[in-house]
Motif scaffolding. Sequence first.
Motif, mmCIF file in Angstrom:
data_model
loop_
_atom_site.group_PDB
_atom_site.id
_atom_site.type_symbol
_atom_site.label_atom_id
_atom_site.label_comp_id
_atom_site.label_asym_id
_atom_site.label_seq_id
_atom_site.Cartn_x
_atom_site.Cartn_y
_atom_site.Cartn_z
ATOM 1 N N ALA A 159 0.836 -1.067 0.050
ATOM 2 C CA ALA A 159 0.007 0.158 0.057
ATOM 3 C C ALA A 159 0.739 1.342 -0.157
ATOM 4 N N ALA A 160 2.108 1.118 0.724
ATOM 5 C CA ALA A 160 2.827 2.464 0.790
ATOM 6 C C ALA A 160 3.568 2.368 -0.340
ATOM 7 N N GLY A 161 4.568 1.444 -0.986
ATOM 8 C CA GLY A 161 5.167 1.488 -1.964
ATOM 9 C C GLY A 161 4.955 0.983 -3.512
ATOM 10 N N ARG A 193 -9.906 -6.977 5.992
ATOM 11 C CA ARG A 193 -10.043 -5.594 6.804
ATOM 12 C C ARG A 193 -10.887 -4.761 6.274
ATOM 13 N N TYR A 194 -11.010 -4.687 4.897
ATOM 14 C CA TYR A 194 -11.956 -3.622 4.207
ATOM 15 C C TYR A 194 -13.175 -4.111 4.566
ATOM 16 N N LEU A 195 -13.723 -5.416 4.314
ATOM 17 C CA LEU A 195 -15.089 -5.894 4.688
ATOM 18 C C LEU A 195 -15.519 -5.540 6.143
ATOM 19 N N ALA A 196 -14.393 -5.951 7.064
ATOM 20 C CA ALA A 196 -14.786 -5.496 8.356
ATOM 21 C C ALA A 196 -14.917 -4.077 8.647
ATOM 22 N N HIS A 197 -14.180 -3.054 8.108
ATOM 23 C CA HIS A 197 -14.423 -1.731 8.422
ATOM 24 C C HIS A 197 -15.614 -1.387 7.946
ATOM 25 N N LEU A 198 -15.942 -1.820 6.639
ATOM 26 C CA LEU A 198 -17.331 -1.420 5.889
ATOM 27 C C LEU A 198 -18.514 -1.841 6.759
ATOM 28 N N ILE A 243 -21.367 4.567 3.014
ATOM 29 C CA ILE A 243 -20.591 5.516 2.150
ATOM 30 C C ILE A 243 -19.495 6.497 3.028
ATOM 31 N N ASP A 244 -20.089 6.723 4.318
ATOM 32 C CA ASP A 244 -19.112 7.502 5.145
ATOM 33 C C ASP A 244 -17.909 6.558 5.485
ATOM 34 N N ARG A 245 -17.974 5.179 5.818
ATOM 35 C CA ARG A 245 -17.099 4.431 5.957
ATOM 36 C C ARG A 245 -16.001 4.134 4.830
ATOM 37 N N VAL A 246 -16.540 4.460 3.636
ATOM 38 C CA VAL A 246 -15.442 4.287 2.581
ATOM 39 C C VAL A 246 -14.669 5.805 2.405
ATOM 40 N N GLY A 247 -15.331 6.513 2.835
ATOM 41 C CA GLY A 247 -14.630 8.041 2.939
ATOM 42 C C GLY A 247 -13.544 8.011 3.962
ATOM 43 N N ARG A 271 -9.665 8.354 3.553
ATOM 44 C CA ARG A 271 -8.826 9.418 4.332
ATOM 45 C C ARG A 271 -7.710 8.532 5.128
ATOM 46 N N THR A 272 -7.848 7.522 5.600
ATOM 47 C CA THR A 272 -6.975 7.034 6.388
ATOM 48 C C THR A 272 -6.159 5.922 6.029
ATOM 49 N N GLU A 273 -6.500 5.037 4.967
ATOM 50 C CA GLU A 273 -5.691 4.019 4.386
ATOM 51 C C GLU A 273 -5.328 4.105 3.049
ATOM 52 N N THR A 274 -6.071 4.796 2.315
ATOM 53 C CA THR A 274 -5.248 5.030 0.896
ATOM 54 C C THR A 274 -6.125 6.167 0.140
ATOM 55 N N ALA A 275 -5.670 7.250 0.010
ATOM 56 C CA ALA A 275 -6.051 8.384 -0.744
ATOM 57 C C ALA A 275 -5.902 8.082 -2.348
ATOM 58 N N HIS A 276 -4.920 7.288 -2.811
ATOM 59 C CA HIS A 276 -4.956 7.036 -3.927
ATOM 60 C C HIS A 276 -5.386 5.834 -4.947
ATOM 61 N N GLY A 277 -6.381 5.395 -4.506
ATOM 62 C CA GLY A 277 -7.141 4.537 -5.203
ATOM 63 C C GLY A 277 -6.996 2.958 -4.689
ATOM 64 N N CYS A 278 -7.613 2.180 -5.126
ATOM 65 C CA CYS A 278 -7.662 0.619 -4.796
ATOM 66 C C CYS A 278 -6.688 -0.097 -4.904
ATOM 67 N N LEU A 279 -6.094 -0.701 -4.001
ATOM 68 C CA LEU A 279 -5.036 -1.566 -4.145
ATOM 69 C C LEU A 279 -5.118 -2.790 -4.830
ATOM 70 N N PHE A 280 -6.576 -3.132 -4.957
ATOM 71 C CA PHE A 280 -6.594 -4.354 -5.898
ATOM 72 C C PHE A 280 -6.514 -4.016 -7.450
ATOM 73 N N HIS A 281 -7.025 -2.940 -7.778
ATOM 74 C CA HIS A 281 -6.963 -2.276 -9.083
ATOM 75 C C HIS A 281 -5.366 -2.248 -9.305
ATOM 76 N N GLY A 282 -4.467 -1.470 -8.254
ATOM 77 C CA GLY A 282 -3.394 -1.226 -8.481
ATOM 78 C C GLY A 282 -2.332 -2.852 -8.713
ATOM 79 N N ALA A 283 -2.656 -3.768 -8.046
ATOM 80 C CA ALA A 283 -2.315 -5.077 -8.132
ATOM 81 C C ALA A 283 -2.301 -5.677 -9.760
ATOM 82 N N VAL A 284 -3.696 -5.562 -10.064
ATOM 83 C CA VAL A 284 -3.838 -5.949 -11.405
ATOM 84 C C VAL A 284 -3.061 -5.036 -12.264
ATOM 85 N N ALA A 285 -3.165 -3.736 -12.366
ATOM 86 C CA ALA A 285 -2.257 -2.845 -13.365
ATOM 87 C C ALA A 285 -0.777 -3.381 -13.252
ATOM 88 N N ALA A 286 -0.445 -3.635 -12.018
ATOM 89 C CA ALA A 286 1.284 -3.984 -11.925
ATOM 90 C C ALA A 286 1.408 -5.196 -12.633
#
Length: 175
Positions: free
Chosen positions: A17-19, A61-66, A82-86, A90-105
């Motif tokens: 998520a960070a790198g 973690r995402y399912l539990a959070h939502l 919707i508040d929880r997605v926001g 704000r707290t986990e990833t302001a730059h998009g979905c990690l799953f989409h990032g993995a597929v893009a990579a």
Amino acid sequence: MMDTRTRIAAGLERAFAAGGFADPSVEDLRDAAGVSLRTLYKYMPSRADMVLAALESRHARYLAHLFDGLPEAPEAALETLIDRVGDWMRTETAHGCLFHGAVAADPGSSPLREMLRRHKEEVAQRAAVATGLAGQETELLIILEGLTQTWSLQGDAVRGAKRLGHSLRTPEGSA
């Protein structure tokens, strides 16, 4: 207490998520997991396994959070969801979905594409049940995904997502 595999996966999730998926070296991933290289490879013998384990951690973690402790009333559940997605953005990833990032990579990876599909499908199904909008899984997913994907460009778009979500309850929105 977390078992070793779960703890390693959580560390890998944070590292990716960070790198991103290309940058962290195996040593970086080992350090993030907090284990020796031998232990890391014992539980995840390849980088592909490490990515999938990180995404499984993120999924849980995402399912539990939502969904944990959502209000029972469908309208309130929609607002809270919707508040929880926001909050997540704000707290986990302001730059998009990690799953989409993995597929893009690694766009040719069938396991990654399947993980992405399974994650999004489960989010949509659970959201539809929780909000009383069964049969509108696609529309809910478009709203939730739209919120995550536009976050880096628009910032906090929770209010707009809520307006769209509420429109699903109108005759025009459910057509």
